[in-house]
Scaffold this motif. Structure first.
Motif, PDB file in Angstrom:
ATOM      1  N   ILE A 116     -22.997  -3.835 -10.979  1.00 39.69           N
ATOM      2  CA  ILE A 116     -23.421  -4.154  -9.583  1.00 39.69           C
ATOM      3  C   ILE A 116     -25.030  -4.097  -9.201  1.00 39.69           C
ATOM      4  O   ILE A 116     -25.510  -3.083  -9.925  1.00 39.69           O
ATOM      5  CB  ILE A 116     -22.408  -3.456  -8.405  1.00 39.69           C
ATOM      6  N   SER A 117     -25.456  -4.680  -8.600  1.00 39.60           N
ATOM      7  CA  SER A 117     -26.719  -4.642  -7.964  1.00 39.60           C
ATOM      8  C   SER A 117     -26.829  -5.454  -6.591  1.00 39.60           C
ATOM      9  O   SER A 117     -25.944  -6.100  -6.051  1.00 39.60           O
ATOM     10  CB  SER A 117     -27.643  -5.336  -9.094  1.00 39.60           C
ATOM     11  N   LYS A 118     -28.326  -4.906  -6.072  1.00 38.94           N
ATOM     12  CA  LYS A 118     -28.593  -5.853  -4.924  1.00 38.94           C
ATOM     13  C   LYS A 118     -30.111  -6.211  -4.921  1.00 38.94           C
ATOM     14  O   LYS A 118     -30.903  -5.613  -5.675  1.00 38.94           O
ATOM     15  CB  LYS A 118     -28.206  -5.136  -3.783  1.00 38.94           C
ATOM     16  N   ASP A 119     -30.183  -7.302  -3.975  1.00 35.29           N
ATOM     17  CA  ASP A 119     -31.598  -7.792  -3.895  1.00 35.29           C
ATOM     18  C   ASP A 119     -31.783  -7.648  -2.369  1.00 35.29           C
ATOM     19  O   ASP A 119     -31.416  -8.432  -1.822  1.00 35.29           O
ATOM     20  CB  ASP A 119     -31.817  -9.025  -4.477  1.00 35.29           C
ATOM     21  N   ILE A 120     -32.516  -6.673  -1.837  1.00 41.92           N
ATOM     22  CA  ILE A 120     -32.846  -6.560  -0.669  1.00 41.92           C
ATOM     23  C   ILE A 120     -33.959  -7.361  -0.103  1.00 41.92           C
ATOM     24  O   ILE A 120     -33.854  -7.708   1.241  1.00 41.92           O
ATOM     25  CB  ILE A 120     -33.426  -4.886  -0.364  1.00 41.92           C
ATOM     26  N   THR A 121     -34.425  -8.184  -0.757  1.00 41.91           N
ATOM     27  CA  THR A 121     -35.312  -8.988  -0.359  1.00 41.91           C
ATOM     28  C   THR A 121     -34.586 -10.418   0.087  1.00 41.91           C
ATOM     29  O   THR A 121     -35.049 -11.321   0.896  1.00 41.91           O
ATOM     30  CB  THR A 121     -36.500  -9.496  -1.259  1.00 41.91           C
ATOM     31  N   LYS A 122     -33.467 -10.391  -0.460  1.00 43.47           N
ATOM     32  CA  LYS A 122     -32.547 -11.735  -0.358  1.00 43.47           C
ATOM     33  C   LYS A 122     -31.263 -11.408   0.807  1.00 43.47           C
ATOM     34  O   LYS A 122     -30.455 -12.041   0.686  1.00 43.47           O
ATOM     35  CB  LYS A 122     -32.133 -12.335  -1.543  1.00 43.47           C
ATOM     36  N   ASN A 123     -31.228  -9.883   0.922  1.00 44.76           N
ATOM     37  CA  ASN A 123     -29.966  -9.417   1.732  1.00 44.76           C
ATOM     38  C   ASN A 123     -28.779  -9.839   0.929  1.00 44.76           C
ATOM     39  O   ASN A 123     -27.716 -10.273   1.620  1.00 44.76           O
ATOM     40  CB  ASN A 123     -29.810 -10.140   3.292  1.00 44.76           C
ATOM     41  N   THR A 124     -28.705  -9.532  -0.461  1.00 44.11           N
ATOM     42  CA  THR A 124     -27.692  -9.935  -1.197  1.00 44.11           C
ATOM     43  C   THR A 124     -27.267  -8.959  -2.153  1.00 44.11           C
ATOM     44  O   THR A 124     -28.000  -8.501  -2.693  1.00 44.11           O
ATOM     45  CB  THR A 124     -27.925 -11.365  -1.921  1.00 44.11           C
TER      46      THR A 124
END
Length: 128
Positions: free
Chosen positions: A71-79
């Motif tokens: 699991i991961s997230k990209d806060i620059t893409k809100n994803t």
């Protein structure tokens, strides 16, 4: 409007990979944690993987997916993402993205009662 929208589901053979995405209408770090859940036909919904907000973005996993899912997230893409490798037929399910507004961390984010916002799901089918 607060919204989570999943994508990336599909049909693959056992041993293959998929990457699920969850687009959030809000900044991901505005939630205490975000997580992926799944529900197979005839079974209860279960937590698969969760990620906390904050400096360390610590993660939690259900035992059956440890070493196979990330699991991961990209806060620059809100994803939010779920990378799924070495898929097995037992991974076949509807996969849901969820988020917690309240103060929850770690394994608490693998309980569906902890989550406040839900997407509509994306279907993953693994053939033997």
């Amino acid at each position: 409007q607060e919204q989570l929208v999943e994508s990336g589901g599909g049909s693959v053979q056992a041993g293959g990979s998929l990457r699920l995405s969850c687009a959030s209408s809000k900044f991901p770090d505005s939630y205490y944690c975000m997580a992926w859940f799944r529900q197979a036909p005839g079974k209860e919904r279960e937590g698969v993987a969760a990620i906390d907000s904050g400096i360390d973005y610590s993660t939690s996993y259900q035992d059956s997916v440890k070493g196979r899912f990330t699991i991961s997230k990209d806060i620059t893409k809100n994803t939010l993402y779920l990378q799924m490798d070495s898929l097995e037929p037992e991974d076949t399910a509807m996969y849901y993205c969820a988020a917690a507004r309240g103060p929850r961390r770690g394994d608490w984010c693998l309980y569906d009662g902890s989550m406040d916002v839900w997407g509509k799901g994306t279907l993953v089918t693994i053939s033997a």
